[in-house]
Design a protein around this motif. Structure first.
Motif, PDB file in Angstrom:
ATOM      1  N   ASP A 108      49.038  43.835  38.136  1.00  0.00           N
ATOM      2  CA  ASP A 108      50.464  44.432  37.695  1.00  0.00           C
ATOM      3  C   ASP A 108      51.452  44.150  38.625  1.00  0.00           C
ATOM      4  O   ASP A 108      51.412  44.549  39.659  1.00  0.00           O
ATOM      5  CB  ASP A 108      50.271  45.767  37.112  1.00  0.00           C
ATOM      6  CG  ASP A 108      51.317  46.350  36.418  1.00  0.00           C
ATOM      7  OD1 ASP A 108      51.532  46.414  35.287  1.00  0.00           O
ATOM      8  OD2 ASP A 108      52.239  46.779  37.172  1.00  0.00           O
ATOM      9  N   LEU A 109      52.635  43.344  38.345  1.00  0.00           N
ATOM     10  CA  LEU A 109      53.522  43.265  39.153  1.00  0.00           C
ATOM     11  C   LEU A 109      54.024  44.841  39.639  1.00  0.00           C
ATOM     12  O   LEU A 109      54.441  45.449  38.878  1.00  0.00           O
ATOM     13  CB  LEU A 109      54.624  42.656  38.478  1.00  0.00           C
ATOM     14  CG  LEU A 109      54.287  41.035  38.563  1.00  0.00           C
ATOM     15  CD1 LEU A 109      53.383  40.425  37.963  1.00  0.00           C
ATOM     16  CD2 LEU A 109      55.725  40.288  38.211  1.00  0.00           C
ATOM     17  N   PHE A 160      58.463  46.263  38.779  1.00  0.00           N
ATOM     18  CA  PHE A 160      59.006  45.275  38.045  1.00  0.00           C
ATOM     19  C   PHE A 160      60.356  46.000  36.947  1.00  0.00           C
ATOM     20  O   PHE A 160      61.021  44.733  36.974  1.00  0.00           O
ATOM     21  CB  PHE A 160      57.983  44.846  36.848  1.00  0.00           C
ATOM     22  CG  PHE A 160      58.424  43.668  36.125  1.00  0.00           C
ATOM     23  CD1 PHE A 160      58.735  42.192  36.979  1.00  0.00           C
ATOM     24  CD2 PHE A 160      58.887  43.465  34.737  1.00  0.00           C
ATOM     25  CE1 PHE A 160      59.110  41.301  36.334  1.00  0.00           C
ATOM     26  CE2 PHE A 160      59.383  42.343  34.084  1.00  0.00           C
ATOM     27  CZ  PHE A 160      59.559  41.320  34.882  1.00  0.00           C
ATOM     28  N   ASN A 190      63.824  43.987  37.099  1.00  0.00           N
ATOM     29  CA  ASN A 190      64.853  43.662  36.089  1.00  0.00           C
ATOM     30  C   ASN A 190      66.163  44.444  36.102  1.00  0.00           C
ATOM     31  O   ASN A 190      67.107  43.684  35.637  1.00  0.00           O
ATOM     32  CB  ASN A 190      64.060  44.283  34.517  1.00  0.00           C
ATOM     33  CG  ASN A 190      63.173  43.270  34.138  1.00  0.00           C
ATOM     34  OD1 ASN A 190      63.438  41.941  34.195  1.00  0.00           O
ATOM     35  ND2 ASN A 190      62.163  43.621  33.373  1.00  0.00           N
ATOM     36  N   GLY A 224      63.925  38.503  35.677  1.00  0.00           N
ATOM     37  CA  GLY A 224      62.546  39.106  35.594  1.00  0.00           C
ATOM     38  C   GLY A 224      61.810  38.001  34.815  1.00  0.00           C
ATOM     39  O   GLY A 224      60.631  37.996  35.218  1.00  0.00           O
ATOM     40  N   LEU A 226      58.123  36.269  36.175  1.00  0.00           N
ATOM     41  CA  LEU A 226      56.833  36.420  35.307  1.00  0.00           C
ATOM     42  C   LEU A 226      56.278  35.074  35.393  1.00  0.00           C
ATOM     43  O   LEU A 226      55.068  34.743  35.495  1.00  0.00           O
ATOM     44  CB  LEU A 226      57.059  36.979  34.011  1.00  0.00           C
ATOM     45  CG  LEU A 226      57.411  38.355  33.893  1.00  0.00           C
ATOM     46  CD1 LEU A 226      57.736  38.899  32.574  1.00  0.00           C
ATOM     47  CD2 LEU A 226      56.007  39.155  34.391  1.00  0.00           C
ATOM     48  N   ARG A 263      48.380  36.846  30.224  1.00  0.00           N
ATOM     49  CA  ARG A 263      49.072  37.979  30.255  1.00  0.00           C
ATOM     50  C   ARG A 263      49.007  38.721  28.970  1.00  0.00           C
ATOM     51  O   ARG A 263      48.897  38.062  27.703  1.00  0.00           O
ATOM     52  CB  ARG A 263      50.667  37.361  30.209  1.00  0.00           C
ATOM     53  CG  ARG A 263      51.818  38.426  30.042  1.00  0.00           C
ATOM     54  CD  ARG A 263      53.238  37.813  29.944  1.00  0.00           C
ATOM     55  NE  ARG A 263      54.223  38.667  29.924  1.00  0.00           N
ATOM     56  CZ  ARG A 263      55.371  38.444  29.254  1.00  0.00           C
ATOM     57  NH1 ARG A 263      55.609  37.557  28.204  1.00  0.00           N
ATOM     58  NH2 ARG A 263      56.196  39.536  28.988  1.00  0.00           N
ATOM     59  N   GLU A 309      54.318  43.155  32.304  1.00  0.00           N
ATOM     60  CA  GLU A 309      54.300  42.572  33.774  1.00  0.00           C
ATOM     61  C   GLU A 309      52.984  42.674  33.876  1.00  0.00           C
ATOM     62  O   GLU A 309      52.256  42.640  35.158  1.00  0.00           O
ATOM     63  CB  GLU A 309      55.014  43.275  34.753  1.00  0.00           C
ATOM     64  CG  GLU A 309      54.794  44.673  35.002  1.00  0.00           C
ATOM     65  CD  GLU A 309      55.603  45.626  33.821  1.00  0.00           C
ATOM     66  OE1 GLU A 309      55.830  46.776  34.517  1.00  0.00           O
ATOM     67  OE2 GLU A 309      55.919  45.343  32.877  1.00  0.00           O
ATOM     68  N   PHE A 355      52.004  42.350  43.617  1.00  0.00           N
ATOM     69  CA  PHE A 355      51.538  42.921  42.752  1.00  0.00           C
ATOM     70  C   PHE A 355      50.422  43.723  43.073  1.00  0.00           C
ATOM     71  O   PHE A 355      50.011  43.635  44.055  1.00  0.00           O
ATOM     72  CB  PHE A 355      50.900  41.592  41.866  1.00  0.00           C
ATOM     73  CG  PHE A 355      49.929  40.874  42.203  1.00  0.00           C
ATOM     74  CD1 PHE A 355      48.461  41.375  41.803  1.00  0.00           C
ATOM     75  CD2 PHE A 355      49.735  39.751  42.734  1.00  0.00           C
ATOM     76  CE1 PHE A 355      47.477  40.783  42.301  1.00  0.00           C
ATOM     77  CE2 PHE A 355      48.758  39.321  43.457  1.00  0.00           C
ATOM     78  CZ  PHE A 355      47.453  39.573  43.093  1.00  0.00           C
TER      79      PHE A 355
END
Length: 297
Positions: A174-175, A178, A182, A190, A194, A213, A217, A258
Motif C-alpha cells: 500500500d502506497l 497517497f 493526490n 497520483g 501508481l 492492483r 493505491e 510503500f
C-alpha cells in the motif's frame, strides 16, 4: 547423453514444431531449430524472455506486438505470463506466419513452450478468436497500470491456498500517504505514481509470482512456494527500488514509499483468511511509521 536422449534431442531439433524451455526466472534454457529460426536466436543464446521480445520488437522481427508502446505491452503481458499451469493462444510473426502456442508450467517454475504453424489452416473466425483473446486479456488487466487486476489476482490466490502441500505467501502493498499526494499534486500526478509503482514492482517479480492492483493505491503480491523469510527479502528489494524512484518531472526531488504486510498461507486457509492476516500486518507497518514490512503473527 545416452542413445535415447540423443535421439530425442535430434528429433526435437529437427521437427517443424517450435519447442522451447524457460527456467523459473524466464530465461531461455533450450530452443530447438524451428524456435531459434522463428525468433532469430543464435544457437546457444539464453536471453531473458523480456530481452528477446524487446530486441525483436526494435528490429520488427519475431512476434508481432501491435501496441506501439512496447514497455506497456510488456508489463501487461508479464503480469499474466506463466501464472497458470497451462495456457494456449494464437500469435502472429512478422514474417506472416500464424502460430498456435501452448505454455505448460512445472511445479519448479520451468515453462515448456510448444508452437505449431497453423498459417495454412482456414482463417475463418480468426478475427473473432482474436477479439475473444483481447477481451479475456482486458478482463484480467487493470486499466490504469496494465498489471493484473483483482479478478486475476484472486484466482491466483485461490489456486495457491488449494495446494496444501506447498507453502506460499500473500503480500499486501500500500502506497504511503497517497491521499496527501493526490491532494498536494493532483490526481494526474497520483496516476503517474501508481503507474511508476506498478512498473518498478513488476520488474522485481518472478515469473511464478503474481502482482496486481486490487483497488486505489493497494496492490497484492502472490508468492507461491515461498517462505515468509524469502518473501521478506523479495519485498525488501522492492522497497529499495521504490525509495530511489523520482517519478514526477516537475518535482525532481519528490520520492514516495510503500508499506507491506506479509502472511503465510497455511493448511485449511481460504483466501479471506490469509488476506486478513496480511491486512493486519500491513496496518501494523503503517502504525510503526510506514515505509517498512511487517510479518503476520
Amino acid at each position: 547423453m545416452d542413445e535415447i536422449s540423443e535421439k530425442l534431442f535430434h528429433l526435437s531439433d529437427n521437427t517443424p514444431v517450435l519447442i522451447a524451455a524457460y527456467d523459473g526466472f524466464d530465461r531461455l534454457r533450450y530452443a530447438n531449430g524451428a524456435f531459434r529460426s522463428a525468433f532469430f536466436l543464435d544457437e546457444g543464446e539464453t536471453p531473458l524472455w523480456s530481452d528477446l521480445m524487446r530486441r525483436n520488437f526494435k528490429a520488427s522481427i519475431g512476434t508481432v506486438v501491435r501496441d506501439p508502446d512496447f514497455e506497456t505491452w510488456l508489463i501487461s503481458t508479464q503480469s499474466r505470463r506463466g501464472k497458470t499451469g497451462f495456457r494456449e493462444f494464437e500469435t502472429d510473426l512478422a514474417d506472416g506466419r500464424w502460430l498456435w502456442m501452448t505454455e505448460t508450467i512445472q511445479n519448479d517454475g520451468w515453462m515448456l513452450c510448444i508452437a505449431n504453424d497453423i498459417t495454412r489452416l482456414r482463417s475463418h473466425g480468426r478475427s473473432v478468436r482474436q477479439d475473444r483473446d483481447r477481451a479475456i486479456k482486458a478482463s484480467y488487466t487493470d486499466d490504469l497500470t496494465g498489471v493484473a487486476n483483482r479478478r486475476f489476482v484472486n484466482a491466483r490466490m485461490e489456486e495457491m491456498v488449494q495446494r496444501l502441500d506447498v507453502l506460499g505467501c500473500v503480500c499486501l502493498l500500500d502506497l504511503d500517504n497517497f491521499k496527501y499526494i493526490n491532494d498536494r499534486f493532483g490526481h494526474h500526478s497520483g496516476d503517474i505514481i501508481l503507474r511508476d509503482f506498478a512498473v518498478r514492482i513488476q520488474r522485481q517479480v518472478r515469473r511464478s509470482d503474481c502482482f496486481g492492483r486490487v483497488g486505489g493505491e493497494e496492490f497484492v503480491l502472490v508468492l507461491p512456494a515461498t517462505s515468509t523469510s524469502e518473501a521478506e527479502l523479495i519485498v525488501e528489494r522492492m522497497l529499495a527500488a521504490i525509495r530511489k524512484s523520482r517519478p514526477l518531472r516537475q518535482k525532481a526531488d519528490f520520492g514516495y514509499t510503500f508499506s507491506a504486510g506479509i502472511a503465510l498461507a497455511i493448511s485449511g486457509d481460504v483466501v479471506a483468511d490469509v488476506l486478513s492476516r496480511a491486512d493486519t500486518a500491513l496496518y501494523s507497518a503503517k502504525i510503526a511509521g510506514r515505509n517498512r514490512i511487517h510479518l503476520a503473527a
